[in-house]
Design an enzyme around this catalytic site. Structure first.
Site, PDB file in Angstrom:
ATOM      1  N   GLU A 220       0.849  -1.196   0.000  1.00  0.00           N
ATOM      2  CA  GLU A 220       0.000   0.000   0.000  1.00  0.00           C
ATOM      3  C   GLU A 220       0.886   1.248   0.000  1.00  0.00           C
ATOM      4  O   GLU A 220       1.976   1.255   0.558  1.00  0.00           O
ATOM      5  CB  GLU A 220      -0.947  -0.010   1.202  1.00  0.00           C
ATOM      6  N   LYS A 279       8.424  -0.578  -2.271  1.00  0.00           N
ATOM      7  CA  LYS A 279       7.765   0.012  -1.112  1.00  0.00           C
ATOM      8  C   LYS A 279       8.791   0.619  -0.148  1.00  0.00           C
ATOM      9  O   LYS A 279       8.635   1.759   0.313  1.00  0.00           O
ATOM     10  CB  LYS A 279       6.931  -1.059  -0.396  1.00  0.00           C
ATOM     11  N   CYS A 335       5.653   3.993   9.314  1.00  0.00           N
ATOM     12  CA  CYS A 335       6.377   3.474   8.141  1.00  0.00           C
ATOM     13  C   CYS A 335       7.768   4.044   7.922  1.00  0.00           C
ATOM     14  O   CYS A 335       8.718   3.294   7.699  1.00  0.00           O
ATOM     15  CB  CYS A 335       5.539   3.704   6.875  1.00  0.00           C
TER      16      CYS A 335
END
Length: 575
Positions: A220, A279, A335
């Site tokens: 995501e 990512k 993150c």
């Protein structure tokens, strides 16, 4: 001579059920082996940066039921949007945390995200379900998303940098235990490169008849605070899978789900490893930009330049762009720091020390910015904050979210508590219990520090009443609209404002007229201010490090060790 019909085994005419079944199976076999024989028009999607033909929908595996393991900041919003955009697909989000699932089924969702409540209410109970029945959801699903937490390890090899994959492994074992037939398993969590290989090895080691599990990577890229917007109108959707026919079949099936609302040209497919690394690299590049502009902010404060003007000047260069050039007290969230540290560990493991040191500097600069800001507060308040009331406005790591993971507010609060400051904290979306929990982490505070020094306020005016200074740590829009004249009257003089997010830039003149002394990131607000030169050295600190047990005096004159449960061992966010 009249040709005799070929003898048949039993009656079989063109309209019989047996004939239709044989014809259907033969056609399906031909299409699977020779997709170009299909006469229906073909669609296309982007593969490795180029457009490539995709097989017709007739031969694709159709996903009708989705299970998402993990009802956190990724799993909940992502699957809610999928359910809204794909009303024909049944989506079930499962989690071991019963309280969290009950919250998803209530009017008060467990996370705050603009627009999320409306999305959930539009499809909950129709094709969107939240449950603790994990095994049942896995068994009936065609596609399983793994959206569990992958925290940084606080113990053993790689502690403080490597990702802890114990929840990923537990999910893989539970999936293979409860699966039969064909199923697609997709990584949604941020994982290190080749994590999919680990999942596949678990599947292969526990294989059983008629079981076919395909592993994909589908990271995501949503940002908290704009998650619903990012999910409905993404910059790209990235799907990684094997180059084998079976892997590409799974990739096409997942592409078909997103194609309900995402333009095909925005769907990028790669191999699994490229998807996983993309990512990590994306978050590392974004964190790098923040650390870069924060380094310039320190230079601006020393020279008299304004970092906002510098950011605007360099941002107009199309090669650079203007995104993520907002100087602040430092980045936070679940993150950025975790992924950069993961990248550092990966480089070290692959014997790339120069690359590892390069990315470690991104984290070091973020830590420096936080310590520098705390030092500035202490020095401006006459080099002592002991027993002084300081209002902390904002505790979430950014506006429009209630997430506090790696929030700079935790670090600033820790540094000020170490100096004996009395903190009065207000945030419009973070619950009191979460603030107390974060500050009670053994690496943040000691003994009864929080109960002695921290008060949670109901509104910003209460927090600032009688304060020596107010510190803005989160860029909530409401802080621009406060009645600062009212606040100034109730504060001790001289009254200080420390703007760690540059939210009051347009009010500086007005605030100075009222009587505030203003300190902000990357700018000298007044020419009359004393040039800042830190006289106190604040030690480095990281929530990723295991708690350090410090000796404390005992009644018998001896010394013991602080005791208490490990923070990450008693509480886990899901991604």
């Amino acid at each position: 001579m009249k040709r005799q019909p070929r003898a048949r085994r039993g009656p079989l005419n063109s309209g019989s059920r047996r004939c239709r079944s044989l014809r259907s199976r033969a056609s399906a076999r031909i299409l699977l082996e020779h997709p170009r024989r299909a006469s229906s028009p073909q669609r296309s999607h982007s593969i490795r940066g180029r457009t490539a033909p995709a097989c017709p929908r007739a031969i694709m595996f159709e996903i009708k039921k989705i299970c998402c393991i993990g009802a956190g900041y990724v799993g909940g919003p992502t699957c809610s949007v999928i359910a809204q955009m794909c009303p024909s697909i049944k989506v079930t989000v499962v989690d071991v945390n019963e309280a969290r699932i009950n919250a998803w089924n209530s009017d008060t969702l467990p996370i705050y995200e603009p627009g999320l409540q409306e999305v959930v209410e539009s499809c909950r109970g129709k094709n969107l379900f939240f449950s603790t029945s994990i095994d049942d959801a896995i068994r009936e699903a065609d596609l399983v998303f793994i959206s569990v937490n992958t925290p940084t390890k606080t113990y053993g090899m790689g502690k403080g940098r490597a990702a802890d994959l114990k929840y990923i492994e537990a999910c893989a074992r539970r999936i293979v235990q409860n699966s039969n037939g064909y199923k697609i398993v997709t990584e949604k969590s941020t994982v290190p490169v080749r994590a999919a290989e680990s999942i596949r090895r678990i599947f292969d080691a526990n294989t059983k008849p008629n079981l076919d599990l395909q592993v994909l990577s589908n990271p995501e890229f949503l940002a908290e605070g704009t998650a619903i917007k990012d999910l409905k109108n993404p910059d790209r959707v990235l799907i990684g899978g094997d180059d084998s026919p079976e892997g590409q079949k799974a990739v096409r099936a997942l592409c078909a789900v997103y194609e309900h609302w995402v333009p095909k040209e925005k769907i990028i497919t790669t191999n699994t490893w490229s998807s996983e690394l993309s990512k990590l690299a994306a978050n590392a590049f974004l964190a790098q930009r923040i650390s870069s502009i924060n380094s310039i902010s320190a230079l601006c404060e020393a020279t008299g330049a304004d970092v906002e003007e510098v950011a605007r000047a360099i941002g107009t260069d199309q090669r650079i762009g203007n995104k993520f050039l907002k100087a602040s007290v430092g980045f936070g969230g679940s993150c950025f720091q975790k992924d950069v540290l993961n990248l550092v560990y990966l480089c070290e493991a692959l014997n790339l020390p120069e690359v590892a040191r390069y990315w470690q500097q991104v984290i070091d600069m973020n830590d420096y910015q936080r310590r520098r800001f705390a030092s500035r507060i202490i020095d401006s308040l006459f080099n002592t904050v002991t027993d002084k009331k300081i209002a902390i406005l904002g505790f979430a790591f950014k506006k429009d979210t209630g997430d506090t993971r790696e929030s700079s507010s935790i670090y600033i609060s820790k540094y000020l508590m170490d100096e004996g400051a009395k903190l009065h904290i207000y945030d419009p979306k973070v619950p009191k219990e979460q603030i107390i929990f974060d500050l009670s982490h053994l690496g943040v505070s000691e003994d009864n520090q929080v109960s002695r020094l921290v008060t949670i306020s109901k509104d910003p005016y209460e927090a600032c009443d009688g304060a020596h200074a107010l510190v803005i740590c989160t860029e909530w829009d409401m802080f621009k609209e406060l009645d600062y004249e009212r606040i100034h009257k109730k504060m001790l003089k001289p009254a200080f404002i420390f703007d760690g997010r540059r939210v009051l830039d347009d009010l500086h003149n007005e605030l100075q007229v009222i009587g505030f002394q203003i300190e902000t990131i990357g700018k000298k607000v007044s020419a009359k201010r004393i040039p800042f030169a830190s006289s106190c050295e604040i030690p480095k600190f990281s929530l990723q490090d295991p708690p350090v047990k410090k000796p404390r005096p005992q009644h018998n004159g001896g010394f013991g060790n602080d005791a208490g449960p490990d923070f990450f061992g008693v509480f886990q966010h899901t991604d």
